[in-house]
Every structure is written in C-alpha cells, then in structure tokens.
Write a protein that holds these residues in place. Structure first.
Motif, mmCIF file in Angstrom:
data_model
loop_
_atom_site.group_PDB
_atom_site.id
_atom_site.type_symbol
_atom_site.label_atom_id
_atom_site.label_comp_id
_atom_site.label_asym_id
_atom_site.label_seq_id
_atom_site.Cartn_x
_atom_site.Cartn_y
_atom_site.Cartn_z
ATOM 1 N N LEU A 109 0.918 -1.342 -0.053
ATOM 2 C CA LEU A 109 0.021 0.209 -0.018
ATOM 3 C C LEU A 109 0.818 1.181 -0.016
ATOM 4 N N PRO A 110 0.696 2.393 -1.087
ATOM 5 C CA PRO A 110 1.343 3.455 -0.769
ATOM 6 C C PRO A 110 0.882 4.243 -0.072
ATOM 7 N N SER A 111 1.600 5.292 0.433
ATOM 8 C CA SER A 111 1.087 6.343 1.459
ATOM 9 C C SER A 111 0.335 7.247 0.606
ATOM 10 N N TYR A 112 -0.509 8.151 1.140
ATOM 11 C CA TYR A 112 -1.355 9.277 0.539
ATOM 12 C C TYR A 112 -1.275 10.288 1.088
ATOM 13 N N HIS A 113 -0.465 11.500 0.392
ATOM 14 C CA HIS A 113 -0.077 12.415 1.324
ATOM 15 C C HIS A 113 0.089 12.441 2.603
ATOM 16 N N LYS A 120 -5.925 -2.987 2.862
ATOM 17 C CA LYS A 120 -6.890 -2.477 1.679
ATOM 18 C C LYS A 120 -8.192 -2.001 2.274
ATOM 19 N N GLN A 121 -8.724 -2.855 3.191
ATOM 20 C CA GLN A 121 -10.143 -2.429 3.740
ATOM 21 C C GLN A 121 -10.216 -1.017 4.299
ATOM 22 N N GLU A 122 -9.057 -0.692 5.090
ATOM 23 C CA GLU A 122 -9.098 0.640 5.764
ATOM 24 C C GLU A 122 -9.113 1.681 4.656
ATOM 25 N N ALA A 123 -8.169 1.628 3.580
ATOM 26 C CA ALA A 123 -7.961 2.513 2.428
ATOM 27 C C ALA A 123 -9.381 2.472 1.883
ATOM 28 N N ALA A 124 -9.908 1.438 1.617
ATOM 29 C CA ALA A 124 -11.161 1.632 0.630
ATOM 30 C C ALA A 124 -12.328 2.283 1.367
ATOM 31 N N ILE A 129 -15.218 3.325 -1.037
ATOM 32 C CA ILE A 129 -15.638 2.365 -2.240
ATOM 33 C C ILE A 129 -15.341 1.237 -1.649
ATOM 34 N N ASN A 130 -15.862 -0.089 -2.603
ATOM 35 C CA ASN A 130 -15.741 -1.245 -1.975
ATOM 36 C C ASN A 130 -14.016 -1.896 -2.130
ATOM 37 N N GLN A 131 -13.881 -2.939 -1.645
ATOM 38 C CA GLN A 131 -12.278 -3.406 -1.469
ATOM 39 C C GLN A 131 -11.766 -3.914 -2.828
ATOM 40 N N ASN A 132 -12.944 -4.598 -3.337
ATOM 41 C CA ASN A 132 -12.595 -4.931 -4.673
ATOM 42 C C ASN A 132 -12.092 -3.896 -5.756
ATOM 43 N N THR A 133 -12.736 -2.989 -5.715
ATOM 44 C CA THR A 133 -12.391 -1.680 -6.866
ATOM 45 C C THR A 133 -11.008 -1.198 -6.144
ATOM 46 N N PHE A 134 -10.820 -0.880 -5.033
ATOM 47 C CA PHE A 134 -9.573 -0.647 -4.698
ATOM 48 C C PHE A 134 -8.478 -1.489 -4.960
ATOM 49 N N THR A 135 -8.712 -2.703 -4.684
ATOM 50 C CA THR A 135 -7.684 -3.742 -5.128
ATOM 51 C C THR A 135 -7.137 -3.581 -6.538
ATOM 52 N N LYS A 136 -8.256 -3.421 -7.495
ATOM 53 C CA LYS A 136 -8.159 -3.316 -8.877
ATOM 54 C C LYS A 136 -7.087 -2.075 -9.132
ATOM 55 N N ARG A 137 -7.340 -0.897 -8.346
ATOM 56 C CA ARG A 137 -6.616 0.467 -8.719
ATOM 57 C C ARG A 137 -5.357 0.072 -8.179
#
Length: 220
Positions: A109-113, A120-124, A129-137
């Motif tokens: 997971l990259p950091s964001y600002h 991934k669940q926390e980031a999503a 957004i849902n976790q599957n969408t975030f995983t694809k990104r």
C-alpha cells in the motif's frame, strides 16, 4: 507451577510472573507449556515482547528475523503467516508448507499525502469505495498504469476525470498533450476546459465548442 528463577528472582505463580513480564496470565500459561516441552528458552519465556513475532526462523539456509519478514518473503499478510505458524507449531504443517508461496499477489500500500493505511479495507473505507475496486486500482498502480492520485480518487467519476485530463487531444491538425496544455493555449482555466471536454465526451457538444474562447474560437 514449579518455581522458576530468572535473573535472581524466583517466581511461583502464573499471575505474578505474567505481571512481571507485562503479559496476560493466559498468555504466560501458553508460554509456560512450551517452556516445559522444551520448545522455547528461558529468555523467550520471560521476553516482554511477543516472541512469536520476533523469534528467528530458518528456511533453506535463509534466516528471517521475525514473522513480518517471513510473511513478506512469502507474499502473504502477517495475519496469514501467524495462522500458518500456529499450525506449524502443532505439527499440522511442515516447514515447506509454512513457506509455501501465496496464490495471490500482495500489493504494498502506498502512502497518500503522508497518510498510511494498514490494510486495503481501511483504505477503501477511507475513500468510500468497495475493497475489490480499490484492489483493482492498486494492481494497476503496481503495473504502472495508475498514479497514486488515481488509486486514491474518491469516486469513479473523479478517476475518469483524472484519466481524461492526461489523454492527448487532437484538434484540427494540432495535438495537445493534455487538458492543461489545451486550456493554456485557449487562455481559460483548466476546470472550465475540463467541464467542456466532459460534455464533449458525453456527446452533448462538439469539439469546436470545446475549443472556443469566450464567444469565439481562436484561430490555429
């Protein structure tokens, strides 16, 4: 429990020993059983840290200082490795099975600002957004198709806007590398150009309309 002497102090109860170490009574009881079975040393028994996470593991000549290091080598999460390790300790898994490669790719997971996410669940959840969408990104990011800003776009529309802003635009024999370059050429704000271009993509206006300046389109 049988009396145990450690660094000159003798301990005769689970609770007092657990309090000395700084762990729960149940946690010490589990350690004590392993100590009696000669699976851990006296130092590990009295370790103030979770020795399961810090105990070195050797696999095919390679020494892993702790569980996180071993989990990263395999390509699985720390939680998954700890589950495997428990089975390994119980004799349900061999050392080779403990280090069996994952069927799935674990993307870092990259950091964001400056903000860091533990999962991934926390980031999503942060993005809504849902976790599957975030995983694809995240996969696209590691494949070089997305930037960090693309990964953390809060909505699909924002992501689409980001992607179209970087796509070359051709107009009457001239090529603009991105929306920023086109808006500079026209002398208008990029946000204004983006709104026009989105309408063009939706089919509601012509490209001539997009490249107008005020009431009139500038000559090329």
């Amino acid at each position: 429990m049988k009396p145990i002497t450690y660094q000159g102090t003798t301990f005769t109860s689970y609770q007092k020993t657990a309090d000395y170490i700084g762990i729960t009574k149940a946690g010490f009881a589990k350690r004590y059983q392993k100590y009696q079975a000669h699976k851990i040393s006296l130092e590990e028994l009295f370790s103030p840290e979770n020795f399961h996470l810090t105990n070195p593991i050797t696999y095919h000549g390679k020494v892993f200082k702790n569980h996180p290091e071993a989990a990263k080598f395999i390509g699985i999460t720390l939680v998954s490795f700890n589950r495997r390790f428990k089975k390994y300790e119980l004799g349900e898994l061999s050392l080779n099975e403990l280090f069996h490669p994952s069927k799935y790719t674990i993307y870092e997971l990259p950091s964001y600002h400056g903000k860091k996410f533990n999962s991934k669940q926390e980031a999503a959840k942060y993005l809504g957004i849902n976790q599957n969408t975030f995983t694809k990104r995240l996969r696209f990011y590691h494949e070089g198709k997305y930037t960090v800003e693309d990964v953390f776009a809060s909505t699909p529309y924002m992501l689409k806007m980001r992607k179209t802003k970087s796509v070359p635009i051709h107009y009457k024999g001239r090529t603009f590398r991105n929306q920023h370059e086109a808006s500079q050429y026209l002398g208008i704000a990029q946000s204004t150009f983006s709104m026009r271009y989105q309408r063009y993509l939706a089919g509601t206006v012509s490209l001539d309309y997009v490249f107008r300046h005020g009431k009139h389109r500038p000559p090329l």
